[in-house]
Design an enzyme around this catalytic site. Structure first.
Site, PDB file in Angstrom:
ATOM      1  N   LYS A  22       1.095  -1.183   0.083  1.00 15.79           N
ATOM      2  CA  LYS A  22       0.439   0.394   0.313  1.00 15.79           C
ATOM      3  C   LYS A  22       0.762   1.098   0.492  1.00 15.79           C
ATOM      4  O   LYS A  22       0.566   1.711  -0.485  1.00 15.79           O
ATOM      5  CB  LYS A  22      -0.756   0.064   0.938  1.00 15.79           C
ATOM      6  CG  LYS A  22      -1.928   1.506   1.753  1.00 15.79           C
ATOM      7  CD  LYS A  22      -2.855   1.505   2.921  1.00 15.79           C
ATOM      8  CE  LYS A  22      -1.862   1.402   3.791  1.00 15.79           C
ATOM      9  NZ  LYS A  22      -1.291   3.374   4.459  1.00 15.79           N
ATOM     10  N   ASN A  23       1.669   1.549   0.995  1.00 16.83           N
ATOM     11  CA  ASN A  23       2.959   2.747   1.179  1.00 16.83           C
ATOM     12  C   ASN A  23       3.508   3.084  -0.218  1.00 16.83           C
ATOM     13  O   ASN A  23       4.480   3.945  -0.162  1.00 16.83           O
ATOM     14  CB  ASN A  23       3.270   2.755   2.493  1.00 16.83           C
ATOM     15  CG  ASN A  23       2.171   2.407   3.432  1.00 16.83           C
ATOM     16  OD1 ASN A  23       0.927   2.622   3.190  1.00 16.83           O
ATOM     17  ND2 ASN A  23       2.864   2.354   4.413  1.00 16.83           N
ATOM     18  N   CYS A 118      -4.982  12.053  12.520  1.00 10.55           N
ATOM     19  CA  CYS A 118      -5.950  10.838  12.374  1.00 10.55           C
ATOM     20  C   CYS A 118      -6.177   9.735  13.905  1.00 10.55           C
ATOM     21  O   CYS A 118      -5.698  11.207  14.854  1.00 10.55           O
ATOM     22  CB  CYS A 118      -5.710  10.295  11.753  1.00 10.55           C
ATOM     23  SG  CYS A 118      -4.301   9.573  11.731  1.00 10.55           S
ATOM     24  N   ARG A 123      -0.400  14.287  12.841  1.00  5.65           N
ATOM     25  CA  ARG A 123      -0.272  14.429  11.432  1.00  5.65           C
ATOM     26  C   ARG A 123      -0.017  15.277  10.901  1.00  5.65           C
ATOM     27  O   ARG A 123      -0.047  15.895   9.924  1.00  5.65           O
ATOM     28  CB  ARG A 123      -0.791  13.387  10.491  1.00  5.65           C
ATOM     29  CG  ARG A 123      -1.305  12.040  11.252  1.00  5.65           C
ATOM     30  CD  ARG A 123      -0.222  10.830  11.675  1.00  5.65           C
ATOM     31  NE  ARG A 123       0.514  10.596  10.411  1.00  5.65           N
ATOM     32  CZ  ARG A 123      -0.316   9.091  10.052  1.00  5.65           C
ATOM     33  NH1 ARG A 123      -1.432   8.847  10.104  1.00  5.65           N
ATOM     34  NH2 ARG A 123       0.568   9.071   8.600  1.00  5.65           N
ATOM     35  N   ASP A 306       4.072   0.643  12.108  1.00  3.46           N
ATOM     36  CA  ASP A 306       2.817  -0.162  11.461  1.00  3.46           C
ATOM     37  C   ASP A 306       3.096  -1.826  11.701  1.00  3.46           C
ATOM     38  O   ASP A 306       1.523  -1.771  11.866  1.00  3.46           O
ATOM     39  CB  ASP A 306       3.240   0.077   9.940  1.00  3.46           C
ATOM     40  CG  ASP A 306       3.238   0.892   9.777  1.00  3.46           C
ATOM     41  OD1 ASP A 306       3.226   1.174   8.469  1.00  3.46           O
ATOM     42  OD2 ASP A 306       2.744   2.144  10.504  1.00  3.46           O
ATOM     43  N   ARG A 398      -8.590  -0.481   4.486  1.00  2.00           N
ATOM     44  CA  ARG A 398      -7.827   0.103   3.937  1.00  2.00           C
ATOM     45  C   ARG A 398      -6.335  -0.079   3.806  1.00  2.00           C
ATOM     46  O   ARG A 398      -6.195   0.122   3.018  1.00  2.00           O
ATOM     47  CB  ARG A 398      -8.236   1.736   4.936  1.00  2.00           C
ATOM     48  CG  ARG A 398      -8.800   1.741   5.056  1.00  2.00           C
ATOM     49  CD  ARG A 398      -8.959   3.839   5.483  1.00  2.00           C
ATOM     50  NE  ARG A 398      -7.406   3.795   5.546  1.00  2.00           N
ATOM     51  CZ  ARG A 398      -6.904   4.969   5.675  1.00  2.00           C
ATOM     52  NH1 ARG A 398      -7.152   5.892   7.041  1.00  2.00           N
ATOM     53  NH2 ARG A 398      -5.392   5.788   5.945  1.00  2.00           N
TER      54      ARG A 398
HETATM   55  C1  EPZ Z   1       3.683   6.541   6.770  1.00  2.00           C
HETATM   56  O1  EPZ Z   1       2.987   7.778   6.985  1.00  2.00           O
HETATM   57  C2  EPZ Z   1       3.639   5.686   6.009  1.00  2.00           C
HETATM   58  N1  EPZ Z   1       1.860   6.279   5.272  1.00  2.00           N
HETATM   59  C3  EPZ Z   1       2.472   5.350   8.022  1.00  2.00           C
HETATM   60  O2  EPZ Z   1       1.545   4.310   7.235  1.00  2.00           O
HETATM   61  C4  EPZ Z   1       3.388   5.469   8.532  1.00  2.00           C
HETATM   62  O3  EPZ Z   1       3.248   4.960   9.891  1.00  2.00           O
HETATM   63  C5  EPZ Z   1       4.482   6.303   8.928  1.00  2.00           C
HETATM   64  O4  EPZ Z   1       5.527   6.946   7.610  1.00  2.00           O
HETATM   65  C6  EPZ Z   1       6.139   5.935   9.209  1.00  2.00           C
HETATM   66  O5  EPZ Z   1       7.117   4.770   8.993  1.00  2.00           O
HETATM   67  C7  EPZ Z   1       2.043   5.926   4.392  1.00  2.00           C
HETATM   68  O6  EPZ Z   1       3.340   6.128   4.100  1.00  2.00           O
HETATM   69  C8  EPZ Z   1       1.417   6.114   3.168  1.00  2.00           C
HETATM   70  P1  EPZ Z   1       5.763  10.786   8.579  1.00  2.00           P
HETATM   71  P2  EPZ Z   1       3.386   9.242   6.869  1.00  2.00           P
HETATM   72  O7  EPZ Z   1       5.437  11.633   7.582  1.00  2.00           O
HETATM   73  O8  EPZ Z   1       4.335   9.474   5.788  1.00  2.00           O
HETATM   74  C9  EPZ Z   1       6.078  13.050  12.023  1.00  2.00           C
HETATM   75  C10 EPZ Z   1      -0.302   2.556   7.647  1.00  2.00           C
HETATM   76  O9  EPZ Z   1      -0.428   1.952   8.468  1.00  2.00           O
HETATM   77  N2  EPZ Z   1       6.173  14.533  10.960  1.00  2.00           N
HETATM   78  O10 EPZ Z   1       7.063   9.508   8.233  1.00  2.00           O
HETATM   79  O11 EPZ Z   1       2.980  10.368   6.769  1.00  2.00           O
HETATM   80  C11 EPZ Z   1       4.795  12.284  12.130  1.00  2.00           C
HETATM   81  O12 EPZ Z   1       3.970  13.749  13.283  1.00  2.00           O
HETATM   82  C12 EPZ Z   1       0.356   4.921   7.572  1.00  2.00           C
HETATM   83  O13 EPZ Z   1       0.110   1.903   6.544  1.00  2.00           O
HETATM   84  C13 EPZ Z   1       6.374  15.859  11.255  1.00  2.00           C
HETATM   85  O14 EPZ Z   1       6.021  16.826  12.677  1.00  2.00           O
HETATM   86  O15 EPZ Z   1       4.472   9.509   8.627  1.00  2.00           O
HETATM   87  C14 EPZ Z   1       5.172  11.347  13.094  1.00  2.00           C
HETATM   88  O16 EPZ Z   1       5.584  11.599  14.383  1.00  2.00           O
HETATM   89  C15 EPZ Z   1      -0.197   4.831   9.207  1.00  2.00           C
HETATM   90  N3  EPZ Z   1       5.985  16.762  10.274  1.00  2.00           N
HETATM   91  C16 EPZ Z   1       6.656  11.341  11.741  1.00  2.00           C
HETATM   92  O17 EPZ Z   1       6.999  12.572  12.128  1.00  2.00           O
HETATM   93  C17 EPZ Z   1       5.971  16.552   9.271  1.00  2.00           C
HETATM   94  O18 EPZ Z   1       6.300  17.158   7.558  1.00  2.00           O
HETATM   95  C18 EPZ Z   1       6.970  10.178  11.198  1.00  2.00           C
HETATM   96  O19 EPZ Z   1       5.726  10.790   9.999  1.00  2.00           O
HETATM   97  C19 EPZ Z   1       5.532  14.951   8.418  1.00  2.00           C
HETATM   98  C20 EPZ Z   1       5.967  14.282   9.650  1.00  2.00           C
END
Ligand code: EPZ
Length: 418
Positions: A22-23, A118, A123, A306, A398
């Site tokens: 998915k990701n 969410c 996020r 995850d 999802r």
């Molecule tokens: C990706 O989400 C995945 N989704 C998530 O999978 C996964 O849990 C996550 O990466 C971490 O591995 C997809 O790839 C579609 P991040 P993403 O930006 O990119 C903070 C699932 O279950 N952050 O790596 O949204 C954020 O709050 C989903 O398949 C900021 O502060 O995650 C978090 O604490 C859930 N500012 C950390 O960084 C930003 O601009 C990591 O988030 C972006 C993120």
């Protein structure tokens, strides 16, 4: 609301094929925005998030032909009829933020609804915005929308304050058409980023270092069409392995990228599983009650957030006490309350959960709250005594393709009811 009804107590045994990730599929589908040529994507998983993403791309004008299960999807973004990703579509699938980088790079403008938070956390997308501003984009945030404009993005050096998977993906896509070279430091290293980079390179992008924390992108004038096969889903694979281990079964996964699961396999071995693997298969055998394993989530290649909820379900019936620390998201213990309804012995202190293993969970009526929490409750239902009903399984759909069919193939007594 659809539910899953599970009769617990069967050992999972047999073979299951792993679907596309998915990701990886979600950013790869957005990459088609970067060219007016046709892009063919294979091994796309049949998931609700993918259906939503295809609807969103169609809405902005991408011509899409896809098989009924999406496995082969052909996208042609000849012209974009709209540059807006509306709230009503973005709120159900946060990954819509991945339209921002490619749309801005290709069309010079993008109006994307802020994804909002969410269940698992706030996020924020500040890193996406900061990086694009560094590349010369003018970005305003008003009425809940990100309005980005950039006649021509310019290559630059970006140091991300926090490791962000989709943040890295957005900036890498945007940089492919920037003038000059972009260096992204403190980049995320997830395998899905390598998969996206491979697709972009096949489209003519010049990218080095994907999979490391420094990614260099030399901008080119335009990208052309390509064919790409989405990598296997390492989280789906991990979920089935944990279900096999927790139920003391014996399972064989085919079509899996076994080199992308190292941290998870280490923990399963520590729990007592016997694991064998080849390039694209993994077998797991669990002869005894699992041993408790401590976990600390962190960016790849460390243990993935995850997979935290799934391992917690196994720890509930493991021999010993486990400490799980969630360092990525601020609210990713929503499954704890539901597991406790099944008699689990768990206490939470901040971002740390303490799980004292008991010999048996009791089946109960539980509520799914987010994608991976749902998977955790399904695993708990498979190993509990009696019947478990998991409600609100739209969360599960999802991210998992036909999970009840695949689990039934392994002998689980599980059915869907509305
Ligand atoms: C990706 O989400 C995945 N989704 C998530 O999978 C996964 O849990 C996550 O990466 C971490 O591995 C997809 O790839 C579609 P991040 P993403 O930006 O990119 C903070 C699932 O279950 N952050 O790596 O949204 C954020 O709050 C989903 O398949 C900021 O502060 O995650 C978090 O604490 C859930 N500012 C950390 O960084 C930003 O601009 C990591 O988030 C972006 C993120």
């Amino acid at each position: 609301m659809q539910k899953l009804i599970i009769q617990g107590g069967t050992r999972l045994c047999g073979e299951v094929a792993i679907s596309g990730a998915k990701n990886a599929a979600l950013p790869v589908l957005c990459a088609a925005l970067l060219t007016t040529d046709t892009v063919k994507i294979n091994n796309v998983p049949f998931l609700h998030d993918v259906t939503t993403m295809l609807a969103l791309l169609k809405k902005v004008g991408v011509v899409i032909e896809t098989t009924s299960d999406h496995s082969e999807t052909v996208l042609t973004a000849t012209t974009l009829s709209s540059l807006m990703a509306p709230y009503e579509m973005v709120k159900t699938m946060r990954a819509a933020i991945l339209l921002l980088g490619p749309m801005l790079a290709r069309a010079g403008e993008a109006i994307i609804s802020l994804p909002g938070g969410c269940a698992i956390g706030l996020r924020p997308v500040d890193q996406h915005i900061k990086g694009l501003q560094a590349m010369g984009a003018e970005i305003k945030i008003e009425h809940g929308y990100i309005h980005a404009v950039a006649k021509q993005l310019k290559g630059t050096q970006i140091v991300m304050d926090i490791v962000s998977v989709t943040g890295t993906e957005n900036l890498m896509m945007a940089a492919t058409l920037a003038s000059g070279t972009t260096v992204i430091e403190n980049a995320a290293r997830e395998p899905e980023i390598i998969d996206l980079a491979n697709c972009l390179i096949a489209m003519g992008a010049k990218i080095h270092g994907a999979g490391s924390d420094i990614i260099t992108v030399e901008g080119v004038k335009s990208l052309h069409g390509a064919t790409h096969n989405v990598m296997p889903d390492r989280i789906e694979a991990g979920t089935f392995l944990v279900a096999g281990a927790a139920s003391q079964g014996e399972i064989y996964l085919s079509g899996v990228a076994s080199h992308t699961l190292d941290a998870m396999l280490d923990k399963l071995t520590e729990a007592g599983a016997i694991i064998q693997l080849g390039d694209n298969w993994i077998s797991l055998k669990m002869n005894n009650r699992p041993k408790s394993v401590d976990l600390r989530t962190a960016p790849y290649p460390a243990f993935p957030t995850d997979m935290q909820a799934q391992f917690m379900a196994m720890n509930c019936i493991a021999d010993g006490t486990a400490i799980i620390t969630e360092t990525i998201f601020e609210n990713r213990f929503m499954h704890v309350q539901e597991l406790k309804r099944m008699s689990a012995n768990i206490s939470v202190e901040g971002n740390t959960a303490i799980i004292r293993g008991i010999t048996r969970l009791d089946g109960a009526y539980v509520m799914a709250t987010d994608l991976r929490a749902s998977a955790s409750l399904v695993i708990a239902g498979l190993i509990a005594q009696g019947e478990t009903v998991v409600d609100r399984i739209y969360h599960l759909d999802r991210g998992y393709e036909r999970i009840e069919d695949k689990l039934s193939q392994l002998g689980a007594k599980i059915k869907r009811s509305s």
